[in-house]
Structure formats: structure tokens, C-alpha cells
Write an enzyme that holds these catalytic residues in place. Structure first.
Site, mmCIF file in Angstrom:
data_model
loop_
_atom_site.group_PDB
_atom_site.id
_atom_site.type_symbol
_atom_site.label_atom_id
_atom_site.label_comp_id
_atom_site.label_asym_id
_atom_site.label_seq_id
_atom_site.Cartn_x
_atom_site.Cartn_y
_atom_site.Cartn_z
ATOM 1 N N ASP A 225 0.925 -1.037 -0.099
ATOM 2 C CA ASP A 225 -0.035 0.048 0.077
ATOM 3 C C ASP A 225 0.870 1.141 -0.146
ATOM 4 O OD1 ASP A 225 -2.238 1.679 0.120
ATOM 5 O OD2 ASP A 225 -1.925 1.577 2.505
ATOM 6 N N GLU B 98 -1.114 -1.214 -4.767
ATOM 7 C CA GLU B 98 -2.247 -0.485 -4.971
ATOM 8 C C GLU B 98 -1.807 0.485 -6.071
ATOM 9 O OE1 GLU B 98 -5.339 0.597 -2.089
ATOM 10 O OE2 GLU B 98 -4.404 2.662 -2.498
ATOM 11 N N ASP C 44 -2.725 1.178 7.016
ATOM 12 C CA ASP C 44 -1.895 0.722 5.585
ATOM 13 C C ASP C 44 -1.382 -0.649 5.697
ATOM 14 O OD1 ASP C 44 -1.312 3.577 4.978
ATOM 15 O OD2 ASP C 44 -1.093 3.767 6.977
#
Length: 192
Positions: A7, A68, A141
Site C-alpha cells: 500500500d 495498489e 496501511d
């Protein structure tokens, strides 16, 4: 398959390793958050991210990296930092010959919760359940990095089958066009 989920972010970069088993079985191997101080120069922060990610590659030996996909945010500066961190991770993976896959936030949410509009709390709850964790990963996260790895593990086989089907369809279409062209040439020679 072992997936390193990321992330991306400059201040906090969620990072996790998840092993996939038979069917939809998943097991968390490691999860953490890489932090860089906002007062450091951008180049130093990116170097810290790179060094930390390289350490994860050495320690956990993932087979693929799932990151991501950066989407537009209201804060351009934040979006730029996120994209730069994602780029550093993708470059480090490429240097090692690791495939890199990008997943959208809604794709990850849908894979883990069943809804592409799930909020962070829902993602964290489902990641905790799916991995059988005794406590929810924090901060968000970390949970997001785990969710990215799970998403990739569950979606990669489908993507592979789709790619194979598309390749077979393209090959059949090519053969069909060749037969049509041959038939057209043959009919022209018969008419003469």
C-alpha cells in the site's frame, strides 16, 4: 504462491507477505509499515523506502509484487508521493525479475469484502478474519497491504485463465482468417 502486497505512501507504506494455498487458503507471513520522516528530502525518503523493500525481498523471497494503483486524490502532493513510492517498489521488483501487478482500491475492496465501496474498517475486519489473525493489523496501511496480497492471490488465477482464453481465441481467429483468405484466393483462380 507468495505475494508481497504494498500500500504505497511516502510517510507510511504498508507492506505485507501472504502465502496462498489450495483454493482460497491464505496465510499471513509478515506485515509492517515503512515510515519516512516528512522533514527528510524526497530523495532520502525514496531511498529509505527502497532499502526497506529490498530487505523484505531478501528476507521473504516473494514470487510476485502486488501494488495498489494510484488513483487521483484531492491533494496533488500526496498523490505524487504515493506514485513515487509505488514506482520505487516497482523498480526494485523489476531489478529482481519479479512480476508486478497493480490493483485498484475498489478491486481490492471487492475481492476482500465483496463490495468495491467498503470502508477501511470493513477491509481491516475481513483481512483479520480471512487470515485468522488474533488482532486487527494497524495502522490501516498494514491491513491494506495484506488485502492487496489476498486480492492478487484470488484474482491471479482468473486473470491467467482469461489471458489463456484470449490467446486461444486470437489464434483461432487468425486460423479462420487464413482459411477465408485461402478460400477467396481459390475461388478467384477457379473463376479465371
Amino acid at each position: 504462491m507468495r505475494v508481497l502486497g504494498v500500500d504505497p505512501g511516502l510517510t507510511r507504506l504498508g507492506i505485507a507477505v501472504v502465502d496462498g494455498g489450495v483454493g482460497r487458503a491464505v496465510r499471513a507471513v509478515a506485515v509492517d509499515v515503512i515510515r519516512t520522516p516528512a522533514e527528510d528530502d524526497l530523495s532520502v525518503r525514496l531511498l529509505k523506502v527502497s532499502d526497506a523493500v529490498e530487505g523484505w525481498f531478501d528476507q521473504h523471497r516473494p514470487e510476485v509484487v502486488a501494488i495498489e494503483r494510484v488513483f487521483s486524490q484531492h491533494n496533488v502532493r500526496t498523490a505524487m508521493g504515493t506514485a513515487q513510492a509505488a514506482g520505487v517498489v516497482a523498480l526494485a521488483a523489476a531489478r529482481r525479475g519479479l512480476p508486478v501487478m497493480f490493483h485498484t482500491p475498489s478491486e481490492v475492496k471487492a475481492a476482500v469484502t465483496g463490495s468495491g465501496r467498503a470502508d477501511k474498517a470493513q477491509v481491516t475486519i475481513m483481512v483479520t478474519r480471512l487470515l485468522g489473525l488474533s488482532a486487527a493489523p494497524k495502522p490501516a496501511d498494514a491491513a491494506d497491504a495484506l488485502a492487496l496480497a489476498i486480492c492478487h492471490l484470488w484474482r491471479a488465477p482468473m486473470r491467467d485463465r482469461m489471458a489463456e482464453a484470449e490467446a486461444r481465441a486470437a489464434e483461432l481467429a487468425k486460423k479462420h482468417r487464413a482459411r477465408l483468405a485461402a478460400a477467396a484466393r481459390e475461388s478467384r483462380t477457379v473463376i479465371k
